[in-house]
Enzyme design. Structure first.
Site, PDB file in Angstrom:
ATOM      1  N   ASP A 107     -91.811   5.609 -68.467  1.00  0.00           N
ATOM      2  CA  ASP A 107     -92.370   6.875 -67.765  1.00  0.00           C
ATOM      3  C   ASP A 107     -94.001   6.614 -68.059  1.00  0.00           C
ATOM      4  OD1 ASP A 107     -93.134   9.636 -67.220  1.00  0.00           O
ATOM      5  OD2 ASP A 107     -92.441   9.782 -69.691  1.00  0.00           O
ATOM      6  N   ASP A 135     -96.811   9.133 -69.648  1.00  0.00           N
ATOM      7  CA  ASP A 135     -97.249  10.498 -70.766  1.00  0.00           C
ATOM      8  C   ASP A 135     -96.184  10.194 -71.833  1.00  0.00           C
ATOM      9  OD1 ASP A 135     -99.095  11.309 -71.812  1.00  0.00           O
ATOM     10  OD2 ASP A 135     -98.616  13.139 -71.448  1.00  0.00           O
ATOM     11  N   GLY A 181     -92.562  16.234 -68.856  1.00  0.00           N
ATOM     12  CA  GLY A 181     -91.385  15.685 -68.009  1.00  0.00           C
ATOM     13  C   GLY A 181     -90.420  16.352 -67.044  1.00  0.00           C
ATOM     14  N   ILE A 182     -91.756  17.708 -67.439  1.00  0.00           N
ATOM     15  CA  ILE A 182     -91.560  18.153 -65.670  1.00  0.00           C
ATOM     16  C   ILE A 182     -93.211  18.352 -64.513  1.00  0.00           C
ATOM     17  CG2 ILE A 182     -89.113  18.936 -67.274  1.00  0.00           C
ATOM     18  CD1 ILE A 182     -91.187  21.698 -66.889  1.00  0.00           C
ATOM     19  N   ARG A 200     -95.707  19.505 -62.079  1.00  0.00           N
ATOM     20  CA  ARG A 200     -96.656  20.618 -61.987  1.00  0.00           C
ATOM     21  C   ARG A 200     -95.802  21.594 -61.595  1.00  0.00           C
ATOM     22  NH1 ARG A 200    -101.596  18.910 -58.638  1.00  0.00           N
ATOM     23  NH2 ARG A 200    -101.358  17.027 -59.116  1.00  0.00           N
ATOM     24  N   SER A 256     -96.059  12.478 -62.722  1.00  0.00           N
ATOM     25  CA  SER A 256     -97.618  12.610 -62.715  1.00  0.00           C
ATOM     26  C   SER A 256     -98.246  12.348 -61.147  1.00  0.00           C
ATOM     27  CB  SER A 256     -98.219  12.608 -63.541  1.00  0.00           C
ATOM     28  OG  SER A 256     -99.504  11.931 -63.418  1.00  0.00           O
ATOM     29  N   ARG A 257     -98.660  13.257 -60.374  1.00  0.00           N
ATOM     30  CA  ARG A 257     -99.159  12.851 -59.270  1.00  0.00           C
ATOM     31  C   ARG A 257    -100.331  11.742 -59.604  1.00  0.00           C
ATOM     32  NH1 ARG A 257     -98.816  18.210 -56.089  1.00  0.00           N
ATOM     33  NH2 ARG A 257     -96.483  19.100 -56.789  1.00  0.00           N
ATOM     34  N   ASN A 258    -101.308  11.852 -60.625  1.00  0.00           N
ATOM     35  CA  ASN A 258    -102.483  11.501 -60.723  1.00  0.00           C
ATOM     36  C   ASN A 258    -101.751   9.374 -61.590  1.00  0.00           C
ATOM     37  OD1 ASN A 258    -104.239  13.730 -60.785  1.00  0.00           O
ATOM     38  ND2 ASN A 258    -102.907  14.002 -62.017  1.00  0.00           N
ATOM     39  N   ASP A 305     -90.666   9.237 -72.817  1.00  0.00           N
ATOM     40  CA  ASP A 305     -90.615  10.086 -74.253  1.00  0.00           C
ATOM     41  C   ASP A 305     -89.768  11.660 -74.520  1.00  0.00           C
ATOM     42  OD1 ASP A 305     -92.107  11.201 -73.176  1.00  0.00           O
ATOM     43  OD2 ASP A 305     -93.498  11.751 -74.530  1.00  0.00           O
TER      44      ASP A 305
END
Length: 226
Positions: free
Chosen positions: A7, A9, A44-45, A47, A116-118, A170
């Site tokens: 993952d 973040d 974890g979810i 946007r 995350s798309r980023n 996490d």
């Protein structure tokens, strides 16, 4: 163990504060209270799911059209993009650079399964994007975590059976997704969100390839994996 899937973040870097600030700014603009406890629920979810959670919390789930929701998400992402543009390799969480080097030295494939798309931009800012053999694009998936699709997609991109993958998360939704994918689940943190993980470490600095190998062997024995 032929692959490790990360993952982003809270595992590779910590942009939780940036998410908090960006969502707080949006929530305040639409008169919904937003604090750190609420921010924790969004870990974890996606946007879209995050915005829906905020609107439900504020009793405003039917107040906005789809177009207006898209605009709110666009504004949140604009704020977030501005904040993450300040990231540098110094923002790698402790121990992650070492672990990536250890995995590469043992020819263990490395994947990313982030909502995350980023994510690609963040990996480039951290100067580690070339370490990854596969990065899942979350926009191509029908469902987000806790559905296992993102981890199964990462395994397929790496051409590794899910049973031969370890994955590091996490968040509770992520741990559930890993286990549903039939993988060895490593949780970073403590408490309720880590329930269900096969290995739990308090912080990323505790993660080493030696520890992963040791716990992986114990996991194989427990699960009767050949």
């Amino acid at each position: 163990m032929k692959a490790v899937i990360f993952d982003l973040d809270g595992v590779i870097t910590d942009t939780a504060e940036y998410h908090f600030l960006a969502w707080k700014h949006i929530a305040e603009q639409i008169d919904i209270p937003f604090d750190r406890d609420m921010n924790e629920r969004l870990k974890g979810i996606s946007r879209e799911e995050s915005l829906e959670s905020i609107l439900i919390f504020g009793g405003a789930e039917t107040k906005y059209t789809n177009a207006e929701k898209q605009e709110l998400m666009h504004r949140k992402n604009r704020d977030y993009q501005m904040l993450i543009s300040k990231l540098t390799p110094e923002d790698l969480l402790p121990g992650i650079g070492r672990l990536l080097c250890q995995l590469k030295n043992e020819n263990i494939k490395i994947g990313l399964a982030s909502s995350s798309r980023n994510a690609p931009k963040i990996l480039r800012r951290l100067a580690i994007i070339d370490d990854f053999h596969a990065i899942v694009d979350p926009t191509t998936l029908a469902k987000g975590k806790p559905d296992p699709d993102i981890f199964l997609t990462a395994a397929a991109m790496l051409d590794v059976s899910p049973a031969d993958c370890a994955a590091i998360e996490d968040a509770e939704a992520g741990i559930s997704a890993i286990k549903s994918a039939g993988m060895f689940a490593v949780g970073v943190g403590q408490g309720q969100p880590m329930l269900g993980a096969d290995l739990v470490v308090r912080q990323t600095s505790d993660l080493t390839l030696e520890l992963l190998h040791e716990e992986w062997e114990q996991y194989r024995i427990r699960e009767s994996i050949p």
